[in-house]
Write a protein that holds these residues in place. Structure first.
Motif, PDB file in Angstrom:
ATOM      1  N   PHE A 184      20.036   0.835  -4.181  1.00  0.00           N
ATOM      2  CA  PHE A 184      21.028  -0.234  -4.345  1.00  0.00           C
ATOM      3  C   PHE A 184      20.507  -1.164  -5.418  1.00  0.00           C
ATOM      4  N   GLY A 185      21.257  -1.312  -6.502  1.00  0.00           N
ATOM      5  CA  GLY A 185      20.798  -2.143  -7.612  1.00  0.00           C
ATOM      6  C   GLY A 185      19.489  -1.588  -8.152  1.00  0.00           C
ATOM      7  N   ALA A 186      18.500  -2.446  -8.324  1.00  0.00           N
ATOM      8  CA  ALA A 186      17.199  -2.014  -8.824  1.00  0.00           C
ATOM      9  C   ALA A 186      16.265  -1.624  -7.689  1.00  0.00           C
ATOM     10  N   ALA A 187      16.722  -1.748  -6.453  1.00  0.00           N
ATOM     11  CA  ALA A 187      15.873  -1.420  -5.302  1.00  0.00           C
ATOM     12  C   ALA A 187      16.060   0.035  -4.911  1.00  0.00           C
ATOM     13  N   ARG A 188      14.948   0.716  -4.672  1.00  0.00           N
ATOM     14  CA  ARG A 188      14.971   2.077  -4.149  1.00  0.00           C
ATOM     15  C   ARG A 188      14.040   2.100  -2.954  1.00  0.00           C
ATOM     16  N   VAL A 189      14.455   2.785  -1.900  1.00  0.00           N
ATOM     17  CA  VAL A 189      13.630   2.872  -0.697  1.00  0.00           C
ATOM     18  C   VAL A 189      13.471   4.340  -0.328  1.00  0.00           C
ATOM     19  N   LEU A 190      12.214   4.777  -0.247  1.00  0.00           N
ATOM     20  CA  LEU A 190      11.889   6.136   0.170  1.00  0.00           C
ATOM     21  C   LEU A 190      11.643   6.117   1.676  1.00  0.00           C
ATOM     22  N   LEU A 191      12.347   6.955   2.420  1.00  0.00           N
ATOM     23  CA  LEU A 191      12.154   7.083   3.867  1.00  0.00           C
ATOM     24  C   LEU A 191      11.716   8.507   4.157  1.00  0.00           C
ATOM     25  N   LYS A 192      10.582   8.654   4.854  1.00  0.00           N
ATOM     26  CA  LYS A 192      10.060   9.980   5.189  1.00  0.00           C
ATOM     27  C   LYS A 192       9.859  10.092   6.691  1.00  0.00           C
ATOM     28  N   PRO A 193      10.189  11.238   7.271  1.00  0.00           N
ATOM     29  CA  PRO A 193       9.892  11.430   8.695  1.00  0.00           C
ATOM     30  C   PRO A 193       8.379  11.458   8.908  1.00  0.00           C
ATOM     31  N   ALA A 194       7.948  11.070  10.096  1.00  0.00           N
ATOM     32  CA  ALA A 194       6.519  11.034  10.388  1.00  0.00           C
ATOM     33  C   ALA A 194       6.243  11.701  11.734  1.00  0.00           C
ATOM     34  N   VAL A 195       5.006  12.125  11.911  1.00  0.00           N
ATOM     35  CA  VAL A 195       4.566  12.766  13.138  1.00  0.00           C
ATOM     36  C   VAL A 195       4.520  11.735  14.267  1.00  0.00           C
ATOM     37  N   LYS A 196       4.773  12.180  15.479  1.00  0.00           N
ATOM     38  CA  LYS A 196       4.747  11.291  16.644  1.00  0.00           C
ATOM     39  C   LYS A 196       3.395  10.578  16.728  1.00  0.00           C
ATOM     40  N   GLY A 197       3.448   9.257  16.918  1.00  0.00           N
ATOM     41  CA  GLY A 197       2.229   8.457  17.005  1.00  0.00           C
ATOM     42  C   GLY A 197       1.871   7.745  15.712  1.00  0.00           C
ATOM     43  N   THR A 198       2.563   8.049  14.630  1.00  0.00           N
ATOM     44  CA  THR A 198       2.281   7.424  13.337  1.00  0.00           C
ATOM     45  C   THR A 198       2.669   5.948  13.336  1.00  0.00           C
ATOM     46  N   GLY A 199       3.802   5.637  13.950  1.00  0.00           N
ATOM     47  CA  GLY A 199       4.305   4.272  13.953  1.00  0.00           C
ATOM     48  C   GLY A 199       5.226   4.042  12.768  1.00  0.00           C
ATOM     49  N   ILE A 200       5.641   2.797  12.592  1.00  0.00           N
ATOM     50  CA  ILE A 200       6.521   2.449  11.485  1.00  0.00           C
ATOM     51  C   ILE A 200       5.669   1.912  10.345  1.00  0.00           C
ATOM     52  N   ILE A 201       5.502   2.731   9.303  1.00  0.00           N
ATOM     53  CA  ILE A 201       4.740   2.316   8.134  1.00  0.00           C
ATOM     54  C   ILE A 201       5.773   1.833   7.119  1.00  0.00           C
ATOM     55  N   ALA A 202       6.076   0.542   7.147  1.00  0.00           N
ATOM     56  CA  ALA A 202       7.129  -0.006   6.298  1.00  0.00           C
ATOM     57  C   ALA A 202       6.937  -1.504   6.123  1.00  0.00           C
ATOM     58  N   GLY A 203       7.495  -2.020   5.042  1.00  0.00           N
ATOM     59  CA  GLY A 203       7.472  -3.457   4.787  1.00  0.00           C
ATOM     60  C   GLY A 203       8.526  -4.175   5.613  1.00  0.00           C
ATOM     61  N   GLY A 204       8.590  -5.488   5.484  1.00  0.00           N
ATOM     62  CA  GLY A 204       9.447  -6.349   6.290  1.00  0.00           C
ATOM     63  C   GLY A 204      10.878  -5.910   6.522  1.00  0.00           C
ATOM     64  N   PRO A 205      11.720  -5.833   5.472  1.00  0.00           N
ATOM     65  CA  PRO A 205      13.125  -5.491   5.692  1.00  0.00           C
ATOM     66  C   PRO A 205      13.326  -4.087   6.273  1.00  0.00           C
ATOM     67  N   VAL A 206      12.593  -3.102   5.755  1.00  0.00           N
ATOM     68  CA  VAL A 206      12.735  -1.721   6.242  1.00  0.00           C
ATOM     69  C   VAL A 206      12.222  -1.624   7.676  1.00  0.00           C
ATOM     70  N   ARG A 207      11.126  -2.293   7.983  1.00  0.00           N
ATOM     71  CA  ARG A 207      10.564  -2.297   9.340  1.00  0.00           C
ATOM     72  C   ARG A 207      11.576  -2.870  10.326  1.00  0.00           C
ATOM     73  N   ALA A 208      12.234  -3.971   9.956  1.00  0.00           N
ATOM     74  CA  ALA A 208      13.216  -4.598  10.841  1.00  0.00           C
ATOM     75  C   ALA A 208      14.349  -3.627  11.165  1.00  0.00           C
ATOM     76  N   ILE A 209      14.846  -2.911  10.158  1.00  0.00           N
ATOM     77  CA  ILE A 209      15.933  -1.953  10.377  1.00  0.00           C
ATOM     78  C   ILE A 209      15.468  -0.817  11.286  1.00  0.00           C
TER      79      ILE A 209
END
Length: 163
Positions: free
Chosen positions: A87-112
């Motif tokens: 969206f605009g100049a922002a790009r967000v890469l989302l990758k599936p992770a193995v169980k137990g990894t947790g949410i490895i993300a910054g503020g806005p993505v983590r909240a979602i």
């Protein structure tokens, strides 16, 4: 800051901002709020509200977020496959992770992801770090995701292995 409201929705305030307009008599201050709302079970939405007072801006943003909820395909706590939302100049890469990894993300993505009920995901914000654009890019990426049931229906195949 995360709260659970009376109907069981998770509300997270992602960003608060004070904006000012210079007028003849001085400065008029207003507030903007960016809020993410989710049920913790695959539904999430965001809202942006502006008002003269902080609580009013938060209420407006929360109401808009409830109206704009979308479905997130969650498989065993993660997303089905890798996707890049833009969206605009922002790009967000989302990758599936193995169980137990947790949410490895910054503020806005983590909240979602937390509001949607995703427990394991890897993400990277590329380009703009503006919270509004990062949230919109994340939502665009989530909108691109399809569940295995949807894909099997489109392709006319069954989900069972070996058929």
């Amino acid at each position: 800051m995360s709260t659970v409201n009376e109907i069981g929705l998770i509300e997270k305030i992602v960003h608060l901002n004070r904006v000012s307009k210079v007028v003849k008599g001085g400065k008029n201050f207003k507030f903007t709020a960016l809020v993410v709302v989710g049920d913790g079970n695959g539904k999430v939405g965001y809202g942006y509200g502006k008002a003269n007072q902080v609580p009013d801006a938060i209420v407006k943003a929360t109401e808009r977020a409830k109206k704009n909820m979308i479905e997130v395909p969650v498989i065993e706590g993660t997303i089905p496959y890798q996707v890049i939302g833009e969206f605009g100049a922002a790009r967000v890469l989302l990758k599936p992770a193995v169980k137990g990894t947790g949410i490895i993300a910054g503020g806005p993505v983590r909240a979602i992801m937390e509001a949607a009920g995703v427990t394991d995901v890897l993400s990277k914000a590329i380009g703009s770090r503006n919270p509004i654009n990062v949230i919109k890019a994340t939502i665009m990426g989530i909108n691109m995701l399809r569940s295995p049931e949807e894909v099997s229906e489109i392709r006319g195949k069954s989900l069972s292995i070996g058929t």
